[in-house]
Design a protein around this motif. Structure first.
Motif, mmCIF file in Angstrom:
data_model
loop_
_atom_site.group_PDB
_atom_site.id
_atom_site.type_symbol
_atom_site.label_atom_id
_atom_site.label_comp_id
_atom_site.label_asym_id
_atom_site.label_seq_id
_atom_site.Cartn_x
_atom_site.Cartn_y
_atom_site.Cartn_z
ATOM 1 N N ALA A 124 -7.755 11.928 12.533
ATOM 2 C CA ALA A 124 -6.512 11.778 11.700
ATOM 3 C C ALA A 124 -6.181 10.275 11.264
ATOM 4 O O ALA A 124 -5.666 10.143 10.203
ATOM 5 N N HIS A 125 -6.539 9.341 12.216
ATOM 6 C CA HIS A 125 -6.121 7.899 11.797
ATOM 7 C C HIS A 125 -6.823 7.164 12.545
ATOM 8 O O HIS A 125 -7.690 7.487 13.659
ATOM 9 N N TYR A 126 -6.870 5.899 11.998
ATOM 10 C CA TYR A 126 -7.713 4.592 13.039
ATOM 11 C C TYR A 126 -6.870 3.851 13.162
ATOM 12 O O TYR A 126 -6.048 2.951 12.481
ATOM 13 N N VAL A 127 -6.924 2.827 14.393
ATOM 14 C CA VAL A 127 -6.160 1.809 14.674
ATOM 15 C C VAL A 127 -7.234 0.546 14.351
ATOM 16 O O VAL A 127 -8.155 0.327 15.314
ATOM 17 N N LEU A 128 -6.653 -0.442 13.806
ATOM 18 C CA LEU A 128 -7.549 -1.583 13.486
ATOM 19 C C LEU A 128 -6.658 -2.893 13.725
ATOM 20 O O LEU A 128 -5.331 -2.938 13.877
ATOM 21 N N LYS A 150 -4.582 5.852 7.989
ATOM 22 C CA LYS A 150 -4.202 7.341 8.307
ATOM 23 C C LYS A 150 -4.963 7.918 7.257
ATOM 24 O O LYS A 150 -5.333 7.551 6.000
ATOM 25 N N VAL A 151 -5.750 9.034 7.634
ATOM 26 C CA VAL A 151 -6.476 9.779 6.637
ATOM 27 C C VAL A 151 -5.602 10.940 5.988
ATOM 28 O O VAL A 151 -5.155 11.664 6.749
ATOM 29 N N GLN A 152 -5.632 11.106 4.927
ATOM 30 C CA GLN A 152 -4.650 11.818 4.112
ATOM 31 C C GLN A 152 -5.323 13.120 3.905
ATOM 32 O O GLN A 152 -6.468 13.456 3.506
#
Length: 814
Positions: A124-128, A150-152
């Protein structure tokens, strides 16, 4: 050049509006906020002093649509630092989840793109992390900062039923709206964003019988009183659709197999009201003769039926039981059928459910009745005896042809065929009895003996003249009655033992009798000695009046040497009619017995040797040789000892007469063989040599004889102690003699000796004060003395001397 903060505000507002309208997840950096100090801490720990204040980065979260399809990479957003003058001196670096693979950044412009199609359901989301470096110095211009992409979500997953299809059950005849089952669908889309995961349920198949709640998925009955017997299984299809059921939403379905379970809502029913059954009269009692069944559309325990006969006529002759496997009523016969007596029976049969539900009582009684008419068939039957068994009796020794009794049988059929009788020759007792073929009278063919066979069991058979194959049998028991035809007998085959020391009137044996005959009130025996013969001088017989008799002695003392065997005839009578008697001769054997009458030995000593094949003369010669050898040995030992310790110088040894003396006793004649004065006279004492291995007898009292005895000559007075001391010194000085203690040989025994003195001179009291019955227990050696005292003979000095001589002999013999 430096980008002022006010420049980014209108741009951010426009970008947010654009994202709302087109669904793009693009974000741009905001203006930096000034730093409190004009210095920057480098990575190597050094601090760089700036000539103008620094500002930090500010940006919002980035968004990117899932499932993006297109030839170009999807734009995510832009990174920008206040230190960027637009001259390309700033280099942007991106790190973290998916950096370099899923997400790439333009190092000069800071633009971020997604190179792959993303799936929110997978991640659902990625931390960069982002950082800006001076391209020339390679020093960081900004501290590393973290941001999230965040993936919508989009509606790309349909609802599913992971555990389907389902199985459910509901009782038949259930009320409307009865809950049956609840289904739940799952949707992988984001439930917090839009209506992608909002599910609505509907029924596609199963109407109008069932319905489903759109929100909860609970399935309920839509019709009341559904009947299992009409339809039992239903397949209900339920659909789940997302987007709240709107057009364009995704959907999934499942099947629920619903079964109506049985309840007892159907009473049993017989297929017809009237039945008929044919049963032959020869049917066996207790065996099934037919069956009947009522139908029940229910299942299991709801269809169990119990059958019963409700009319007395049928219940008296027949019984009915339920077969729980087949649900049939099994009809059995309770009593024998007789066509000649009754040809038809009517049975009222009722079938009732064992389990009834009260809520269905309005459907009527859960039972049914039917009528069964049984027709009895005529069968040619075997003859029937008037009794199940016969018991007869006859006296033993009855004449051949005597009538014992009679049996009767008849043909139970209406034609009443004649009957013939005969005895089953395979049974025991056939040789003793016969039966008349026409009358059934039983007679004896041989003489009967109750003592041999008291009971006879025979079997009489009867058959019809018209149909000999039909045979019936009846047991007949014949008791043989007793007559007094056996005399009584003495109940012993053994010899009667008579002890030698018995006294007159003493009972030596109690005898009984036996009789083979049977006495109803008990056997009664009487005993006596035969009449017409002289009175037996030795024994007498006494009838004890209790079926026993006692044999007693008439005289004192018996001797095995004089006569060993006696015969005593005894007559015994029974109490029968007529009275019978018999005479038995008892053998009485005389035997030596111990004190108390216990048998010591009782066998023919000469017979033992005779059995070896020797004659009487040879046996006597052998015994004489043995006696002579024993006398020589004793004489040799005596002479050898007399040379060692002579008491007196004499050519005659008085002990020689004592040792070789072989008479049981002769009263006063014993004084010639033994002189007691030698024991009291010191001069004559030298002639006596006692055995040193035998303890000496107690010294006699030197007083005169007792009152009432004949006075012997007055012996010389002797100092016994001096005599003993002298002998003790001689024994100590003699080195060739055996080491026997002279005190043990000659001294007094002392007071309290367990053996006592053997001298008759010390016997206290008179004849009236002593009982000499103990002499009977001393054996044959004292028989003569016992007779003397038993006949009240004066107790003379010679009688006591005889006792003393006998004891001396016994001591020397041991």
């Amino acid at each position: 050049m430096r980008i002022p903060t006010t420049f980014f505000c209108p741009i951010l507002v426009c970008f947010g509006f654009f994202q709302r309208c087109y669904g793009a997840g693009h974000h741009v950096l905001a203006a930096k906020v000034p730093i409190a100090k004009n210095q920057t801490k480098l990575a190597n720990g050094e601090t760089e002093v700036h000539h103008r204040p620094k500002r930090g980065w500010i940006w919002n979260q980035f968004f990117v649509l899932e499932e993006h399809i297109g030839p170009d990479a999807q734009y995510v957003g832009k990174l920008h630092s206040n230190s960027d003058k637009g001259d390309g001196s700033v280099r942007y670096i991106l790190s973290g989840e998916g950096a370099g693979s899923i997400f790439i950044i333009n190092e000069v412009t800071g633009d971020i793109h997604a190179t792959e199609s993303l799936d929110r359901e997978r991640k659902a989301h990625y931390v960069l992390h982002a950082q800006a470096f001076d391209r020339n110095t390679e020093k960081p211009l900004e501290p590393m900062s973290e941001f999230i992409i965040k993936v919508q979500d989009i509606n790309d997953n349909a609802p599913t039923f992971p555990d389907g299809p389902f199985v459910a059950a509901v009782p038949e005849m259930s009320a409307l709206g009865t809950s049956v089952y609840q289904v739940t669908a799952t949707d992988a889309d984001d439930p917090t964003y839009g209506n992608s995961a909002r599910v609505v349920y509907s029924i596609l198949q199963g109407q109008p019988y069932f319905s489903v709640d759109p929100k909860t998925g609970v399935i309920r009955t839509a019709l009341a009183n559904m009947d299992r017997e009409a339809r039992e299984h239903y397949a209900v299809v339920i659909q789940a659709k997302d987007m709240a059921g709107q057009v364009g939403g995704l959907s999934g379905s499942t099947t629920i197999n619903i079964t109506l379970t049985d309840v007892n809502d159907n009473p049993p029913k017989f297929q017809q009201k009237n039945y008929q059954l044919y049963v032959p009269e020869s049917a066996q009692v207790g065996k099934p003769v037919g069956k009947i069944k009522a139908n029940d559309e229910d299942l299991g325990i709801n269809a169990e039926i119990k059958y019963s006969l409700i009319n007395p006529e049928g219940a008296a002759m027949f019984s009915i039981a339920t077969d729980w496997d087949t649900r049939e009523g099994i009809i059995s016969l309770k009593k024998p059928l007789n066509y000649e007596r009754k040809k038809t029976y009517t049975l009222q049969i009722e079938g009732v459910n064992t389990h009834v539900e009260p809520r269905f009582s309005y459907l009527g009684p859960f039972k049914d009745t039917a009528t069964l008419k049984i027709t009895v068939g005529d069968v040619d039957e075997a003859p029937v005896f008037s009794m199940d068994y016969y018991i007869m009796d006859v006296y033993e020794n009855a004449q051949i042809g005597t009538e014992v009794g009679a049996v009767t049988a008849r043909d139970p059929d209406s034609k009443n065929s004649p009957v013939r009788y005969f005895i089953d020759r395979g049974e025991h007792g056939e040789k003793y009895f016969n039966v008349d073929m026409d009358s059934g009278v039983i007679k004896i063919t041989q003489s009967l003996d109750r003592e041999d066979i008291p009971w006879h069991n025979i079997t009489v058979m009867a058959s019809e003249v018209d149909n000999p194959s039909l045979v019936s049998r009846v047991p007949v028991t014949v008791q043989v009655l007793d007559v007094n035809d056996n005399p009584p007998e003495i109940n012993t085959d053994e010899e009667v033992i008579v002890c030698e020391s018995l006294r007159p009137g003493q009972v030596i044996q109690t005898i009984t009798a036996v009789d083979k005959d049977d006495f109803a009130n008990g056997q009664r025996f009487s005993f006596s000695l035969p009449s017409g013969i002289p009175v037996n001088p030795n024994f007498t017989l006494k009838d004890n009046k209790d079926n026993t008799a006692s044999i007693s002695t008439r005289r004192r003392r018996f001797s095995q040497l004089v006569q060993e065997l006696y015969e005593l005839p005894v007559v015994v009578w029974d109490g029968g009619e007529p009275e019978l008697s018999s005479t038995s001769t008892l053998t009485l054997r005389v035997c030596p017995c111990q004190r108390g009458g216990r048998l010591q030995t009782c066998q023919d000593k000469m017979g033992l040797l005779s059995s070896a094949g020797l004659s009487t003369g040879a046996l006597i010669a052998i015994l004489l040789c043995i006696v002579i050898l024993l006398a020589i040995v004793v004489l040799f030992i005596t002479l050898r000892r007399s040379k060692k310790e002579p008491l007196v110088i004499s050519e005659e040894d008085i002990r020689e007469n004592v040792v070789t003396y072989d008479d049981e006793g002769g009263g006063e004649e014993d004084t010639e063989a033994f002189d007691i004065i030698a024991l009291r006279n010191p001069a004559a004492a030298e002639e006596l040599k006692f055995r040193r291995d035998v303890r000496p007898e107690r010294a006699r009292q030197r007083n005169g004889p007792k009152r009432g005895y004949d006075s012997p000559p007055e012996p010389d007075q002797v100092d016994v102690q001096e005599f003993i001391k002298q002998r003790l010194v001689e024994a100590d000085m003699d080195t060739s003699g055996p080491p026997y203690d002279s005190l043990q040989t000659y001294a007094f025994e002392g007071q309290g000796s367990p053996t006592g003195s053997i001298s008759s001179l010390d016997s206290p009291g008179t004849h009236s004060e002593q009982d000499y019955n103990y002499l009977d227990d001393w054996g044959p050696e004292f028989e003569k003395l016992a007779e003397l005292y038993g006949e009240d003979m004066n107790q003379s000095y010679y009688a006591k001397l005889y006792i003393y001589s006998i004891k001396i002999r016994l001591s020397l013999a041991h």
